[in-house]
Structure formats: C-alpha cells, structure tokens
Write an enzyme that holds these catalytic residues in place. Sequence first.
Site, mmCIF file in Angstrom:
data_model
loop_
_atom_site.group_PDB
_atom_site.id
_atom_site.type_symbol
_atom_site.label_atom_id
_atom_site.label_comp_id
_atom_site.label_asym_id
_atom_site.label_seq_id
_atom_site.Cartn_x
_atom_site.Cartn_y
_atom_site.Cartn_z
ATOM 1 N N ASP A 88 -5.520 8.159 -11.006
ATOM 2 C CA ASP A 88 -4.281 8.738 -11.861
ATOM 3 C C ASP A 88 -4.105 8.258 -12.614
ATOM 4 O O ASP A 88 -5.136 7.922 -13.768
ATOM 5 C CB ASP A 88 -3.128 8.045 -11.558
ATOM 6 N N GLU A 108 4.738 6.304 -5.061
ATOM 7 C CA GLU A 108 5.526 5.457 -4.336
ATOM 8 C C GLU A 108 6.605 5.275 -3.654
ATOM 9 O O GLU A 108 6.133 6.347 -2.249
ATOM 10 C CB GLU A 108 6.845 5.387 -5.694
ATOM 11 N N ASN A 119 4.705 -2.839 -4.140
ATOM 12 C CA ASN A 119 5.511 -2.010 -3.444
ATOM 13 C C ASN A 119 4.689 -0.774 -2.360
ATOM 14 O O ASN A 119 5.587 -0.243 -1.864
ATOM 15 C CB ASN A 119 6.636 -1.658 -4.444
ATOM 16 N N HIS A 140 2.638 1.231 -2.988
ATOM 17 C CA HIS A 140 2.522 2.186 -3.811
ATOM 18 C C HIS A 140 0.471 2.532 -3.820
ATOM 19 O O HIS A 140 0.330 1.730 -3.942
ATOM 20 C CB HIS A 140 2.848 2.610 -4.988
HETATM 21 C C1 GLP Z 1 -1.328 0.805 -10.835
HETATM 22 C C2 GLP Z 1 -2.396 1.447 -10.623
HETATM 23 C C3 GLP Z 1 -2.834 1.527 -8.634
HETATM 24 C C4 GLP Z 1 -3.564 0.432 -8.391
HETATM 25 C C5 GLP Z 1 -2.007 -0.232 -8.482
HETATM 26 C C6 GLP Z 1 -2.462 -2.554 -8.385
HETATM 27 O O1 GLP Z 1 0.327 1.032 -9.841
HETATM 28 N N1 GLP Z 1 -2.097 3.093 -10.225
HETATM 29 O O2 GLP Z 1 -4.266 2.381 -8.907
HETATM 30 O O3 GLP Z 1 -3.587 0.452 -6.918
HETATM 31 O O4 GLP Z 1 -1.795 -0.345 -9.906
HETATM 32 O O5 GLP Z 1 -3.259 -3.114 -9.821
HETATM 33 P P1 GLP Z 1 -3.560 -4.367 -9.372
HETATM 34 O O6 GLP Z 1 -5.028 -4.303 -8.799
HETATM 35 O O7 GLP Z 1 -3.733 -4.457 -10.895
HETATM 36 O O8 GLP Z 1 -2.825 -5.107 -8.984
#
Ligand code: GLP
Length: 257
Positions: free
Chosen positions: A76, A152, A145, A147
């Site tokens: 993304d 989402e 949450n 996602h």
């Molecule tokens: C972002 C990314 C996700 C990622 C998530 C968790 O929203 N779009 O791909 O898995 O955050 O991030 P973190 O690893 O910093 O908790």
Amino acid sequence: MYIDYNIEQLHLRVTKDYDSLSKLAADIVEEELQNNPAAVIGFPTGSTPIGMYKELVKRYQEGRIDFSLATIFNLDEYHPINPKNAQSFAYFMHQHLIDHINIKKENFHIPNGTCDDVEAECQRFDELLEKAGGIHLQVMGVGPNGHIAFNEPSEEFTKKTLFADLTPSTIEANSRFFPDKSKMPRHAISMGIQSLFNAKKILMLVNGEGKKEIVRKMLLGPVTPQVPASILQLHPNTLVMIDEEAALELERNGDLK
Ligand code: GLP
C-alpha cells in the site's frame, strides 16, 4: 527460540522476543528465494517488519541472499503523498530495504501516491500483479483495529486494489510517524483482501503488547470484514508469527495448548 501451535488450519509461532521474530521472518524470506530465485514477494511497511528488513540487508551483504531475479510488491501507499516525503511508504521501503539490495528497480512495485486518477492506478497495480503471476510469499502486519494493508474494518471483504478511506483509529495509530499530524493523508491505495488472499503463502508478523487483543480476535474470533485480518483463518498456507508480548491475551485465556 519459538513454540509452534495449530489453531484450526492456521499455524501460529510464538517467538521469545522481537529479535527472534525478525530473524525467523528473514529465514522464511531467505528460504523462499533459495527455492525460487524469481519469487514474487509482497512486503509491508510499519514498525513491525523493520527488524526483518535489517536482517535481510545483512544477509544480502554477506552474500547469503540474491534479489536479482526477484519481484517485490508493496502492500500500500498513502494518497496523496510524494515518494520523496520521508513519511511515504516508498521512502520507507527504499530506506529500509530497496536501496540496500540488488533488486532490479523495474521489479519493485508500490502504488503511486502522487497519481491523479486513483482508479486507473488501482487498475495498473492489479495488472502488474496479474502479469507477475501472483504472489508466492506475502509478508504482512496487522493494524490495532485488525486492518491488513489499508483494508479497514467494513461491511464486506474488499477484492482488488482499492482507494481506501483511513479510519480515525488508523490515522491515530500511524500519525506517530508524521511530525505534523495534520499533514497525514486520510486516504491510501491498498491491495485488496482478495489480492492478498490469493498469495500462495502468507507470513503475518505481530509484535508488542499493544497488539495482544487484536491477535486473539483475528485468530479466534469470527471471520468477519469488521476484523479484516480474521480472513487469514481461511487461508490454506498462513504462518502467524508473534512475539511473547503479542501472545499475552492468548496466554491469559489458556488458548496456547
Ligand atoms: C499500517 C500499514 C499496515 C501495517 C500496519 C501495522 O497501517 N498499512 O500494512 O501492517 O500499519 O503497522 P505496525 O507494524 O507499525 O504496527
């Protein structure tokens, strides 16, 4: 180093700590590329995979891993955001991995955060995925949450690459990377759930006590688009790798047997 559990058809691996999680994740990517040097690998951003990227760069520098025939897709990218912006996912990937390994530039794909026509960009990204023949190994994290990528919680599971509205909880969670929170984009271009689910293998990485509730929900709760990560319960070849902190809620409820 770790303990393995089976939860329905999911494989769960609980590692001692974040460092072991990162090294074991790098082992899985290394093995994929040893078995298939032209592997198509999906990578995430966020803080969780940073340890794995550090390990992959180290192993490339030691001559253990060769990315020259591989293809990398990123899950993304925010929109709108310039790839030169230090908060963009493109910048993150170049900083943590792409600029330090021998992946061909034309074999690294990430949604274009500066595109004017987002629908056309989603279409372009899906065509690239199609042309690459799908993803062999999809590495991903999970948001607080539930996602995955920027899919989402919603009323239905998404399908192809989409233009996503970020929820207030995701904006809150991710704004920690933006010095000026008001500058954080409220949208993103993200691979859809169906695209992710089509990956032959999925490796989900989760660390830290902050994720202990969502880990239990996504592994043991109902499969629902309200918790997008719960779809992994139905995937035939998924390894969810979590550290002991992220396993605390499972531990507390006696789920790990
Ligand atoms: C972002 C990314 C996700 C990622 C998530 C968790 O929203 N779009 O791909 O898995 O955050 O991030 P973190 O690893 O910093 O908790």
